[in-house]
Motif scaffolding. Structure first.
Motif, mmCIF file in Angstrom:
data_model
loop_
_atom_site.group_PDB
_atom_site.id
_atom_site.type_symbol
_atom_site.label_atom_id
_atom_site.label_comp_id
_atom_site.label_asym_id
_atom_site.label_seq_id
_atom_site.Cartn_x
_atom_site.Cartn_y
_atom_site.Cartn_z
ATOM 1 N N MET A 1 0.822 -1.204 -0.017
ATOM 2 C CA MET A 1 -0.155 -0.017 0.118
ATOM 3 C C MET A 1 0.819 1.237 -0.049
ATOM 4 O O MET A 1 0.446 2.226 -0.660
ATOM 5 N N LEU A 2 1.771 1.345 0.891
ATOM 6 C CA LEU A 2 2.610 2.412 0.961
ATOM 7 C C LEU A 2 3.466 3.007 -0.463
ATOM 8 O O LEU A 2 3.253 3.969 -0.999
ATOM 9 N N THR B 1 3.952 1.007 8.668
ATOM 10 C CA THR B 1 4.411 -0.172 7.639
ATOM 11 C C THR B 1 5.760 -1.097 8.455
ATOM 12 O O THR B 1 5.695 -2.171 8.475
ATOM 13 N N LEU C 1 0.730 5.432 7.227
ATOM 14 C CA LEU C 1 1.346 4.230 6.450
ATOM 15 C C LEU C 1 2.956 4.334 6.468
ATOM 16 O O LEU C 1 3.460 3.303 6.662
ATOM 17 N N GLN D 1 -5.218 13.141 2.819
ATOM 18 C CA GLN D 1 -4.170 12.196 2.069
ATOM 19 C C GLN D 1 -2.856 12.308 2.911
ATOM 20 O O GLN D 1 -2.061 11.205 2.935
ATOM 21 N N GLU E 1 0.935 7.123 -6.539
ATOM 22 C CA GLU E 1 -0.302 7.752 -6.895
ATOM 23 C C GLU E 1 -0.259 9.307 -6.541
ATOM 24 O O GLU E 1 -0.738 10.350 -7.448
ATOM 25 N N ILE E 2 0.326 9.646 -5.487
ATOM 26 C CA ILE E 2 0.489 10.897 -5.045
ATOM 27 C C ILE E 2 1.653 11.747 -5.991
ATOM 28 O O ILE E 2 1.367 12.975 -6.511
ATOM 29 N N GLN F 1 -3.002 10.143 5.888
ATOM 30 C CA GLN F 1 -3.241 8.498 5.409
ATOM 31 C C GLN F 1 -1.771 8.081 5.093
ATOM 32 O O GLN F 1 -1.076 7.155 5.584
ATOM 33 N N LEU F 2 -0.790 9.059 4.369
ATOM 34 C CA LEU F 2 0.581 8.890 3.988
ATOM 35 C C LEU F 2 1.533 8.770 5.274
ATOM 36 O O LEU F 2 1.913 7.697 5.298
ATOM 37 N N SER G 1 2.614 2.208 -3.310
ATOM 38 C CA SER G 1 1.109 2.409 -4.405
ATOM 39 C C SER G 1 0.949 3.910 -4.043
ATOM 40 O O SER G 1 0.413 4.628 -5.030
ATOM 41 N N LYS G 2 0.698 4.236 -2.790
ATOM 42 C CA LYS G 2 0.105 5.498 -2.338
ATOM 43 C C LYS G 2 1.235 6.551 -2.873
ATOM 44 O O LYS G 2 0.875 7.822 -3.288
ATOM 45 N N ARG G 3 2.373 6.169 -2.645
ATOM 46 C CA ARG G 3 3.480 7.454 -2.948
ATOM 47 C C ARG G 3 3.588 7.681 -4.483
ATOM 48 O O ARG G 3 3.667 8.752 -4.887
#
Length: 114
Positions: A42-43, A93, A89, A82, A49-50, A85-86, A45-47
């Motif tokens: 997830m981490l 993690t 994570l 956001q 995406e941002i 959330q980041l 992927s989130k980075r």
């Protein structure tokens, strides 16, 4: 020396462990694997995406005014949700994956061969 080494320099086979040590070490390994498969993927992927979607300058109209660093030292601006959330994570993690691995290692290396 054969097998798994312990803190006293002795080696032993996994089959020699008491049942509770086998359950704890294998269970902790499974928990670490599951946490890696969920939080560990997830981490990044989130980075990504941002990095891809967030603006490089603050945009007050969309409330993207919170700076975050992604993909090295690139700064992007995101909403408060956001950013939180980041941050969550990033803080959870490593310990979520590392704690079960450390537990499994302690259970394995502290076994004293009789």
């Amino acid at each position: 020396m054969e097998g798994i080494p312990n803190l006293w320099g002795e080696g032993y086979d996994f089959s020699e462990l008491p049942r509770w040590r086998k359950i704890v070490s294998v269970g902790a390994g499974v928990v670490a694997l599951v946490m890696w498969a969920t939080l560990g993927t997830m981490l990044p992927s989130k980075r990504i995406e941002i990095y891809r979607d967030a603006p490089t300058a603050p945009v007050a109209a969309t409330r993207q005014v919170y700076p975050v660093h992604v993909e090295g030292s690139y700064r992007r601006y995101v909403t408060k949700e956001q950013a939180e959330q980041l941050d969550f994570l990033e803080r959870t993690t490593g310990p979520s994956i590392g704690a079960p691995l450390v537990t499994a290692a302690i259970v394995l290396v502290t076994y004293r061969v009789s």
